[in-house]
Design a protein around this motif. Structure first.
Motif, PDB file in Angstrom:
ATOM      1  N   ARG A  66       0.839  -1.275   0.151  1.00 10.51           N
ATOM      2  CA  ARG A  66       0.117  -0.087   0.089  1.00 10.51           C
ATOM      3  C   ARG A  66       0.701   1.185  -0.072  1.00 10.51           C
ATOM      4  O   ARG A  66       0.448   2.195  -0.701  1.00 10.51           O
ATOM      5  CB  ARG A  66      -0.967  -0.004   1.253  1.00 10.51           C
ATOM      6  CG  ARG A  66      -1.950  -0.916   1.232  1.00 10.51           C
ATOM      7  CD  ARG A  66      -2.889  -1.264   2.288  1.00 10.51           C
ATOM      8  NE  ARG A  66      -3.451   0.020   2.672  1.00 10.51           N
ATOM      9  CZ  ARG A  66      -4.718   0.605   1.992  1.00 10.51           C
ATOM     10  NH1 ARG A  66      -5.259  -0.341   1.190  1.00 10.51           N
ATOM     11  NH2 ARG A  66      -5.261   1.775   2.413  1.00 10.51           N
ATOM     12  N   ASP A 192      -2.164  -7.563  -3.264  1.00 10.70           N
ATOM     13  CA  ASP A 192      -2.301  -7.633  -1.843  1.00 10.70           C
ATOM     14  C   ASP A 192      -3.388  -8.693  -1.393  1.00 10.70           C
ATOM     15  O   ASP A 192      -4.489  -8.459  -1.233  1.00 10.70           O
ATOM     16  CB  ASP A 192      -2.858  -6.267  -1.557  1.00 10.70           C
ATOM     17  CG  ASP A 192      -3.047  -6.037   0.130  1.00 10.70           C
ATOM     18  OD1 ASP A 192      -2.603  -6.936   0.936  1.00 10.70           O
ATOM     19  OD2 ASP A 192      -3.541  -5.135   0.516  1.00 10.70           O
TER      20      ASP A 192
ATOM     21  N   GLU B 188     -10.187   3.838  -3.212  1.00  7.89           N
ATOM     22  CA  GLU B 188      -8.789   3.620  -3.386  1.00  7.89           C
ATOM     23  C   GLU B 188      -8.531   2.883  -4.770  1.00  7.89           C
ATOM     24  O   GLU B 188      -7.351   2.969  -5.242  1.00  7.89           O
ATOM     25  CB  GLU B 188      -8.444   2.495  -2.173  1.00  7.89           C
ATOM     26  CG  GLU B 188      -8.298   3.214  -0.865  1.00  7.89           C
ATOM     27  CD  GLU B 188      -7.620   2.221   0.179  1.00  7.89           C
ATOM     28  OE1 GLU B 188      -7.622   1.033  -0.044  1.00  7.89           O
ATOM     29  OE2 GLU B 188      -7.227   2.885   1.139  1.00  7.89           O
TER      30      GLU B 188
END
Lengths: 278, 305
Positions: A66, A192, B188
């Motif tokens: 991130r 992720d 995001e």
């Protein structure tokens, strides 16, 4: 797989000949409310290299990717993509944060696949894949759609191009998300925990796609709990704990002769006994 | 209860398909009560000659009434359009990470949502007392253009300003709630793909927030439409004012109010239908999945190498 062996060799050759790494993290630090999620992490990723990051939950592996994608601001250290400092620019002999526009421009060169897919629910699978090429990279819709269909074909979802995310299974959604991230032709792909939110029987279809990408020589960082996958596909495995990289190395040594006691303990908990190496 | 498992007595002859409807007496009672009430209301409407239905029919399409309907619709549409635009900006301001902008927006919403609209309308109509001349220029510096406030603040501009300010405060809250309802992961993902903040907001967040924003906005539009009746106190010739002018002359108060009611109900009905259409439009991707479309295992992955 020969493809992997070749890629691994290429990666190591690049490192050996001193080619600049695609991605370089230098002493990166990130705190959440006084707790160091990343505590001085340094890592270099060579062109075409597949780095698999493993570790217990809360070890900072997700924070690592991130931060690379600037979804979190780092508190200290520096991250470079192709030698370019991420998130900051030089100004009067020091550094100052980039504008949101500048950050957006850097993000376009990095692809990200999330644990929870995060497909846009109001767009079809095809539109999810074409949105960034059309809106961000200014390509024509026809062009983007042709390329998107190729990408959807590559993840085995050509027939589902006109379905909305709600109508797809978790594994299918994640494969669309991979196609969407690939559509911007990123220099590096970040994953992720791409299979952690999936039902067990859907994990393999996503891993198959990842194997294909690795074989094609894509530069990738994969955060995962799938040890068998790590051993098979990684050029280099990285073990993180408490915000630090404890140990890193090629999978044969990483799994075969783990040096630190912590990694040994971790591996004995996370690999089936039958799979323990010779 | 006997513990032993006994074969049912009528096994083989029982078949639920042959069952009859069950009689439900309380439903009959409720139905009868409603029917009596409906008959009473109808008898009241038809039988009471003070409604003067002939007068209602006579004035329903009277030119001055139609002009009033037009003014009411124009006011409501303007207030809603300006209110939504300003409200959107206020919502964005309230979600800003820059404190002063956030505080200013919160203060604005607090003030204009907190004062009764009727009071605000009268206040704006009397603005000329407070500010005799309205000028554009450099703050605390020279004036560029200037108007007499008494000429600028007509009943119409006072109505539009007053209703828009109230609307923008309410719309800000509705839009803010809608935006907050969109999963953070969506923002995001959009940022991760290199969308600029503006693209993220307008292409990804807002379209999804619309699903949540539209139903309360529809109700809001309806209440603005009805709220326009308030402008009759500042002598603005809206629908209510138009019928008031007539019954002040003829004293046919009830039939004229019925004329106004019929028009308000007609307008609200049209708005409600429009709201339903918009809701369907923004439900894209949120329909319940149909049975055919979950071939999870039936679709093996093919990856070309």
């Amino acid at each position: 797989m020969t493809g992997n062996a070749l890629t691994a060799a290429a990666g190591k050759a690049a490192a050996a000949t001193g080619t600049a790494p695609v991605l370089r993290l230098h002493e990166v630090r990130k705190e959440f409310g006084g707790h160091a999620a990343l505590d001085g992490v340094s890592l270099e990723v060579a062109e075409g290299e597949v780095v698999v990051v493993v570790g217990p939950s809360g070890s900072g592996k997700s924070t690592l990717v991130r931060c690379v994608h600037q979804l979190e601001d780092i508190d200290a250290g520096a991250i470079y993509l192709d030698g370019e400092l991420l998130g900051y620019e030089r100004h009067r002999g020091g550094l100052r944060p980039l504008t949101p526009r500048g950050v957006a421009a850097q993000r376009r060169r990095i692809g990200m696949v999330f644990q929870q897919f995060h497909l846009f629910p109001h767009f079809t699978a095809l539109r999810n894949v074409t949105e960034a090429p059309v809106r961000v990279h200014g390509r024509s819709r026809a062009d983007a759609e042709r390329e998107a269909m190729e990408l959807l074909d590559r993840v085995g979802l050509r027939d589902h191009a006109h379905h909305y995310p709600r109508q797809l299974s978790g594994g299918q959604q994640q494969r669309v998300a991979i196609a969407r991230a690939l559509a911007t032709r990123p220099r590096v792909m970040l994953f992720d925990e791409p299979t952690s939110a999936l039902d067990p029987e859907l994990v393999e279809e996503v891993l198959t796609v990842l194997r294909g990408l690795a074989a094609d020589g894509l530069t990738m960082i994969v955060v995962t709990h799938e040890m068998a996958f790590a051993r098979e596909v990684a050029d280099r495995c990285v073990f993180m704990e408490a915000g630090r990289i404890v140990e890193a190395g090629p999978p044969a040594e990483f799994f075969g002769r783990p040096q630190s006691p912590r990694l040994r303990a971790f591996l004995s908990r996370h690999t089936a006994p039958g799979r323990t190496p010779e | 209860m006997t513990a032993a498992a006994v074969a049912p007595e009528h096994l083989g002859t029982d078949d639920v398909a042959t069952s009859r409807r069950r009689v439900r007496p309380w439903r009959w009672v409720t139905g009868a009560v409603l029917a009596v009430l409906a008959a009473q209301v109808l008898a009241f409407l038809v039988g009471n000659e003070r409604f003067e239905w002939d007068v209602v029919a006579q004035y329903l399409f009277e030119p001055s009434v139609l002009a009033g309907v037009g003014t009411t619709v124009l006011l409501a549409v303007l207030a809603m359009a300006i209110g939504s635009a300003v409200g959107g900006a206020l919502a964005a301001a309230q979600l800003s990470d820059f404190g002063p902008v956030r505080w200013a927006a919160t203060l604005y919403v607090g003030v204009f949502r907190g004062i009764p609209p009727l009071v605000q309308l009268i206040f704006w109509f009397n603005l000329a007392y407070l500010v005799p001349r309205i000028s554009i220029g450099i703050p605390f510096g020279p004036t560029l253009v200037s108007w007499d406030a008494n000429e600028v603040i007509t009943p119409f501009t006072a109505g539009v300003i007053g209703l828009s300010l109230v609307e923008s405060a309410y719309m800000a809250e509705i839009i803010r709630a809608g935006v907050l309802g969109v999963d953070l992961g969506q923002r995001e993902a959009a940022r991760a793909m290199g969308f600029t903040p503006a693209q993220t907001f307008f292409r990804i967040v807002l379209p999804q927030a619309m699903r949540v924003i539209i139903p309360p906005s529809g109700s809001q539009f309806i209440s603005v439409l009805k709220g326009t009746a308030l402008v009759s106190v500042i002598a603005m010739s809206d629908l209510l004012h138009a019928v008031q002018v007539i019954y002040n002359r003829t004293y046919q108060i009830v039939p004229m109010l019925i004329v106004a009611c019929i028009w308000y109900l007609a307008l609200v009905t049209v708005l409600t239908a429009g709201q339903r259409r918009l809701e369907r439009r923004f439900a894209r991707g949120h329909e319940r999945p149909t049975g055919v479309r979950r071939p999870a295992a039936a679709n093996p992955v093919e990856v070309d190498r």
